[in-house]
Design an enzyme around this catalytic site. Sequence first.
Site, mmCIF file in Angstrom:
data_model
loop_
_atom_site.group_PDB
_atom_site.id
_atom_site.type_symbol
_atom_site.label_atom_id
_atom_site.label_comp_id
_atom_site.label_asym_id
_atom_site.label_seq_id
_atom_site.Cartn_x
_atom_site.Cartn_y
_atom_site.Cartn_z
ATOM 1 N N ASN A 130 24.397 -13.478 -24.027
ATOM 2 C CA ASN A 130 25.617 -12.709 -23.763
ATOM 3 C C ASN A 130 26.842 -13.598 -23.858
ATOM 4 O O ASN A 130 26.812 -14.777 -23.540
ATOM 5 C CB ASN A 130 25.524 -11.999 -22.396
ATOM 6 N N PHE A 173 33.471 -12.148 -18.715
ATOM 7 C CA PHE A 173 34.021 -11.624 -17.445
ATOM 8 C C PHE A 173 34.747 -10.292 -17.629
ATOM 9 O O PHE A 173 35.862 -10.097 -17.116
ATOM 10 C CB PHE A 173 34.979 -12.616 -16.791
ATOM 11 N N SER A 204 30.111 -19.974 -15.947
ATOM 12 C CA SER A 204 29.998 -19.064 -17.082
ATOM 13 C C SER A 204 30.434 -19.804 -18.339
ATOM 14 O O SER A 204 31.493 -20.434 -18.353
ATOM 15 C CB SER A 204 30.876 -17.837 -16.891
ATOM 16 N N ASN A 242 31.392 -18.397 -21.001
ATOM 17 C CA ASN A 242 32.170 -17.499 -21.857
ATOM 18 C C ASN A 242 33.652 -17.400 -21.511
ATOM 19 O O ASN A 242 34.372 -16.591 -22.085
ATOM 20 C CB ASN A 242 31.532 -16.104 -21.843
ATOM 21 N N THR A 243 34.106 -18.202 -20.553
ATOM 22 C CA THR A 243 35.540 -18.320 -20.286
ATOM 23 C C THR A 243 35.909 -19.761 -20.617
ATOM 24 O O THR A 243 35.469 -20.679 -19.909
ATOM 25 C CB THR A 243 35.866 -17.989 -18.806
ATOM 26 N N LYS A 280 27.783 -21.703 -7.834
ATOM 27 C CA LYS A 280 26.812 -21.431 -8.910
ATOM 28 C C LYS A 280 27.059 -22.373 -10.083
ATOM 29 O O LYS A 280 28.165 -22.407 -10.631
ATOM 30 C CB LYS A 280 26.917 -19.974 -9.361
ATOM 31 N N ASN A 304 23.140 -20.656 -13.992
ATOM 32 C CA ASN A 304 23.694 -19.649 -14.892
ATOM 33 C C ASN A 304 22.955 -19.709 -16.238
ATOM 34 O O ASN A 304 21.938 -20.379 -16.359
ATOM 35 C CB ASN A 304 25.191 -19.926 -15.077
#
Length: 364
Positions: free
Chosen positions: A110, A114, A173, A175-176, A214, A243
């Site tokens: 993925n 966010f 994450s 993806n940021t 996390k 993660n």
Amino acid sequence: MIRIFDTVSLPLLRWLDAEDAHRLAIQGLKLLPAMRPAPDDAKLAVRAFGLNFPNPVGMAAGFDKNAEAPDALLRLGFGFVEIGTVTPRPQSGNPRPRLFRLERDEAVINRMGFNNDGADPVLRRLAARAHFGGIVGVNVGANKDSTDRVADYVRLIETFAPVASYFTVNISSPNTPGLRNLQQAAQLDDLLAKALEARDRVKQKSGDTPVLLKIAPDLSLAELDDVVHVARSRRVDGMIVANTTLARPRTLREQTRAKEQGGLSGRPLFRLSTRMVAETFVRVEGAFPLVGVGGIDSGGAALTKIRAGASLIQLYSSLVYKGLGLVESIKTDLASTLLRTGRDSLSEIVGADAATITAEDWPV
Ligand SMILES: Cc1cc2nc3c(=O)[nH]c(=O)nc-3n(C[C@H](O)[C@H](O)[C@H](O)COP(=O)(O)O)c2cc1C
């Protein structure tokens, strides 16, 4: 009931685009009748961060980002549910497609980025369900275009403290852009100092809400040394390991899909994330409990994660392939292991294999 839900929904959902299937699953859960969950075996109870968990199996962040169905998930047998990641302002995330199934690997990639409704509607939903009880954690993150990311975490902690059972400070994450830099020692120290100050500021009104950190499974061991050092010195209440990974194990069968950008989760993440749980456990030395997440898809995998050092576990990707009945089957397996080995609680085996696992070859 769950078996019927899985039998009908699994083939249908797998046939749809992954994100449409996810949307439909959330809508389906919202329609689930309000039945009482079967009580858990008392031996499965876990006390961690000052909270009493009826069982150790949690819904990982990212499934119910907007707190639309936490109570349905609790009724399906989860011992706790983590909603989010929530950012202060709503954001749409990356363009679609951004969620991919790697069927033959039982994995997911993925790069959602966010996508979420932002703090206000999520807060309203959590406030409206607060009287139901149950452990609902709030995973918090920064807006992509934020000019002060630390301030985003602080604001979210102050806002959500009255309705959060615990907080997860998500700095992992992939993806940021740049978010993972917050794992570097100096930045992390500043972030945790301010996040914990925020929690303490609202303590009078909202109680002593635990704050967990996390992390990514892709940290080097030297970076993990630093992260654990800072987490211990700032006295966080726990860590969530881990993660999704940016790595692409060579063993992946869906090689074309594997080229998609984003975080990989599910079965191929199991060995790496379990190794990271063990590596974290030996560094934490009992200072706080760990939540183990990554590739858990059976009772055996849950047990391995616990023996590596996890007091609690979470899952997400395996539900796509095995359905919600997996939650009950993991709990049944854990309870029968305790019975067979004559133990009273899972706490007796947390970390039992950590030293052995950390001595093995690095998983590839
Ligand atoms: C589609 C998707 C979205 C996710 N979104 C988030 C998120 O918003 N925040 C977060 O902390 N983790 C998020 N995760 C990571 C999961 O919480 C979990 O750490 C990871 O998927 C490993 O567990 P699994 O192998 O059981 O899926 C997401 C995972 C997936 C598959």
